[in-house]
Write an enzyme that holds these catalytic residues in place. Structure first.
Site, mmCIF file in Angstrom:
data_model
loop_
_atom_site.group_PDB
_atom_site.id
_atom_site.type_symbol
_atom_site.label_atom_id
_atom_site.label_comp_id
_atom_site.label_asym_id
_atom_site.label_seq_id
_atom_site.Cartn_x
_atom_site.Cartn_y
_atom_site.Cartn_z
ATOM 1 N N CYS A 34 -71.158 -40.231 -60.486
ATOM 2 C CA CYS A 34 -71.336 -41.682 -60.367
ATOM 3 C C CYS A 34 -71.338 -42.419 -61.703
ATOM 4 O O CYS A 34 -70.442 -43.215 -61.978
ATOM 5 C CB CYS A 34 -72.648 -41.965 -59.652
ATOM 6 S SG CYS A 34 -72.682 -41.294 -57.998
HETATM 7 N N1 NAD Z 1 -73.016 -37.462 -54.910
HETATM 8 C C1 NAD Z 1 -73.829 -38.480 -55.079
HETATM 9 O O1 NAD Z 1 -74.956 -38.291 -55.521
HETATM 10 C C2 NAD Z 1 -73.406 -39.906 -54.751
HETATM 11 C C3 NAD Z 1 -74.390 -40.892 -54.828
HETATM 12 C C4 NAD Z 1 -74.056 -42.205 -54.490
HETATM 13 C C5 NAD Z 1 -72.755 -42.508 -54.124
HETATM 14 N N2 NAD Z 1 -71.788 -41.525 -54.058
HETATM 15 C C6 NAD Z 1 -70.450 -41.905 -53.632
HETATM 16 O O2 NAD Z 1 -70.226 -41.389 -52.316
HETATM 17 C C7 NAD Z 1 -68.851 -41.026 -52.170
HETATM 18 C C8 NAD Z 1 -68.740 -39.560 -51.753
HETATM 19 O O3 NAD Z 1 -69.280 -38.751 -52.788
HETATM 20 P P1 NAD Z 1 -69.733 -37.254 -52.584
HETATM 21 O O4 NAD Z 1 -70.548 -36.902 -53.760
HETATM 22 O O5 NAD Z 1 -70.332 -37.068 -51.221
HETATM 23 O O6 NAD Z 1 -68.323 -36.506 -52.648
HETATM 24 P P2 NAD Z 1 -67.989 -35.005 -52.174
HETATM 25 O O7 NAD Z 1 -66.775 -34.612 -52.901
HETATM 26 O O8 NAD Z 1 -69.214 -34.165 -52.240
HETATM 27 O O9 NAD Z 1 -67.658 -35.179 -50.631
HETATM 28 C C9 NAD Z 1 -66.553 -35.850 -50.149
HETATM 29 C C10 NAD Z 1 -66.061 -35.142 -48.914
HETATM 30 O O10 NAD Z 1 -64.956 -35.884 -48.388
HETATM 31 C C11 NAD Z 1 -63.997 -34.966 -47.909
HETATM 32 N N3 NAD Z 1 -62.726 -35.674 -47.804
HETATM 33 C C12 NAD Z 1 -61.838 -35.984 -48.772
HETATM 34 N N4 NAD Z 1 -60.804 -36.670 -48.267
HETATM 35 C C13 NAD Z 1 -61.045 -36.812 -46.936
HETATM 36 C C14 NAD Z 1 -60.336 -37.405 -45.882
HETATM 37 N N5 NAD Z 1 -59.189 -38.045 -46.076
HETATM 38 N N6 NAD Z 1 -60.864 -37.326 -44.640
HETATM 39 C C15 NAD Z 1 -62.046 -36.688 -44.427
HETATM 40 N N7 NAD Z 1 -62.761 -36.109 -45.400
HETATM 41 C C16 NAD Z 1 -62.253 -36.164 -46.631
HETATM 42 C C17 NAD Z 1 -64.035 -33.835 -48.918
HETATM 43 O O11 NAD Z 1 -63.497 -32.658 -48.382
HETATM 44 C C18 NAD Z 1 -65.549 -33.731 -49.179
HETATM 45 O O12 NAD Z 1 -66.183 -32.843 -48.282
HETATM 46 C C19 NAD Z 1 -68.181 -41.347 -53.499
HETATM 47 O O13 NAD Z 1 -67.649 -42.632 -53.447
HETATM 48 C C20 NAD Z 1 -69.340 -41.325 -54.473
HETATM 49 O O14 NAD Z 1 -69.083 -42.144 -55.606
HETATM 50 C C21 NAD Z 1 -72.117 -40.226 -54.372
#
Ligand code: NAD
Length: 443
Positions: A277
């Site tokens: 992030c």
């Molecule tokens: N990790 C954190 O602590 C956090 C905190 C706040 C916000 N975010 C935001 O949340 C969002 C997700 O982050 P994350 O950390 O969970 O990412 P991540 O990579 O852990 O998870 C994303 C998931 O989406 C799946 N994916 C990708 N393309 C896809 C599609 N077309 N259809 C279905 N699934 C698909 C991936 O396989 C993966 O399992 C991002 O925008 C991130 O900036 C993350």
């Protein structure tokens, strides 16, 4: 809801926990959120393109270290939570919450490909009365300008036929005080009706919701939170470098300033920014601002200071070796911690990887130890795969120096300093160590 009149019925379904909830993207954000909805009594389907995650979920097996398998197994066993790679199942779902990645491209511009491919895959399955909520962190305007047209491709209108909202995720992996359920959730809808339905969904699973007047406000609020962190961390990182020159301990300075009971909030320096992030999200705003001929100077400056940190750590390591008449070229170094922050297994954007690559480029022989990260694949600037080495006093003695880049809790820092020839501490992990302080260089 306008033509379909189905806004009411979705609200009722949500209130009765009869709405079927889909979470698209079952990663760090999607998995705990899906579990929170299932715990609240909804039938939840996780949609992910990664068949390994779907397979693991179907067995009730967690693939994220800080998410225990036990509650997952219970939810999967009772049929409350299931997973699939098949997008056609979206048609049967009432509420779809999108949590896919939003990284930067090589040119450090927003990579919207995950949001667009999700929108395209969902488009044929949009039906009247559904709710779509985007959760991925992104620039103001994404929900309306990028996701909306994709979902409307089949002829259904957002705010008329289906509901559309944005609600940013504030997940903080490893935080013992707050979790998905207890962190207040900002929600912005395309229309007041969209907001009402989206808020009802979150309110049935989470403690507090915070309504705002538009999806754009919700999008920018999330960015502000992360920019605030990024800028303040840069400020203390700069101060740390000045303190080193002044021979002052920046940690002591911050601790002293923190005793002010109002108007001050402590931030702590480190080896550079990490995680999915803080190093990335601010640049989503920088990019969008350019469209309006506006330069986000604070963000740029903070980025400059924070990305220079790994180089500073390398410089301090060189100086520390120098005091022992050693060069970085040829030095054997042990890096403590590959994860970007303490007590998590996440290495995304971790400054440790950058620092190991820089040390390696300068001729050092580098090993690492991380109880949470047993193996590092090639990439992220690392030219070879690496395995976490064992941590014994004999092993530690064999290195010319130890760099503490992540301050995991389970490490005995007293013993580490005792065994090490020199220690470069970027996290103040050795604050309580009394013996061998002359071996410690703060960086
Ligand atoms: N990790 C954190 O602590 C956090 C905190 C706040 C916000 N975010 C935001 O949340 C969002 C997700 O982050 P994350 O950390 O969970 O990412 P991540 O990579 O852990 O998870 C994303 C998931 O989406 C799946 N994916 C990708 N393309 C896809 C599609 N077309 N259809 C279905 N699934 C698909 C991936 O396989 C993966 O399992 C991002 O925008 C991130 O900036 C993350």
């Amino acid at each position: 809801m306008g033509r379909s009149g189905s806004g009411r019925s979705l609200l009722e379904k949500i209130q009765r926990r009869e709405a079927k909830v889909g979470v698209v993207g079952m990663g760090y954000v999607g998995l705990p959120l899906g579990m929170a909805f299932a715990e609240a009594g909804f039938d939840v389907t996780g949609l992910d393109v990664d068949p390994r995650k779907v397979e693991s979920l179907s067995r009730g097996q967690s693939y994220i270290r800080h998410i225990p398998t036990e509650p997952l197994q219970r939810l999967v066993g009772s049929g409350k939570l299931r997973a699939t790679t098949d997008y056609s199942e979206a048609e049967e779902l009432d509420c779809l919450v999108i949590c896919v990645p939003t990284p930067l491209t090589q040119a450090r511009e927003p990579d919207m490909s995950f949001i667009t491919s999700t929108g395209e895959a969902l488009a044929p399955h949009v039906r009247p009365g559904q709710l779509y909520v985007l959760e991925s962190t992104t620039y103001p305007g994404t929900t309306e300008e990028v996701l909306r047209p994709l979902l409307e491709k089949g002829g259904r209108k957002a705010g008329v036929d289906f509901h559309l909202a944005y609600s940013p995720e504030r997940e903080d992996p490893g935080n013992a005080r707050f979790n998905t359920r207890t962190i207040p959730k900002i929600v912005g809808g395309l229309t007041p009706g969209c907001l009402e339905v989206a808020r009802a969904l979150y309110a049935s699973a989470l403690k507090d919701t915070v309504p705002v007047t538009s999806t754009r406000v919700a999008e920018l609020a999330k960015l502000l939170e992360n920019i605030f962190r990024c800028v303040n961390i840069a400020l203390v990182n700069e101060l740390k470098m000045l303190c080193d020159r002044m021979e002052l301990d920046v940690w002591e300075v911050i601790q002293a300033a923190s005793t002010k009971p109002f108007g001050f909030m402590p931030f702590f320096p480190g080896p550079g920014l990490g995680g999915h992030c803080i190093p990335i999200d601010p640049f989503y705003l920088t990019w969008k601002a350019r469209e309006l001929e506006f330069h986000t100077r604070f963000i740029e400056l903070a980025g400059e200071v924070n990305t220079a940190m790994p180089y500073y750590v390398v410089q301090r390591t060189m100086e520390a070796l120098n005091t022992q008449k050693k060069t970085l070229n040829g030095a054997r170094l042990l890096v403590m911690g590959a994860a970007y922050k303490k007590d998590v297994d996440d290495v995304r954007e971790s400054p440790s990887l950058r620092i190991m690559a820089l040390l390696h480029e300068r001729g050092a022989v580098v090993d690492y130890h991380d109880p949470y990260v047993g193996h590092l694949p090639k990439g992220h600037g690392l030219k070879q795969e690496m395995d976490s080495v064992e941590l014994t006093p004999e092993k530690i003695q064999g290195y010319d120096g130890v760099l503490i880049l992540t301050d995991h809790s389970g490490i005995d820092y007293e013993k580490l300093v005792e065994a090490a020839r020199l220690v470069v501490d970027t996290r103040n992990a050795t604050a309580k160590v009394r013996i061998g302080r002359d071996k410690i260089t703060k960086a």
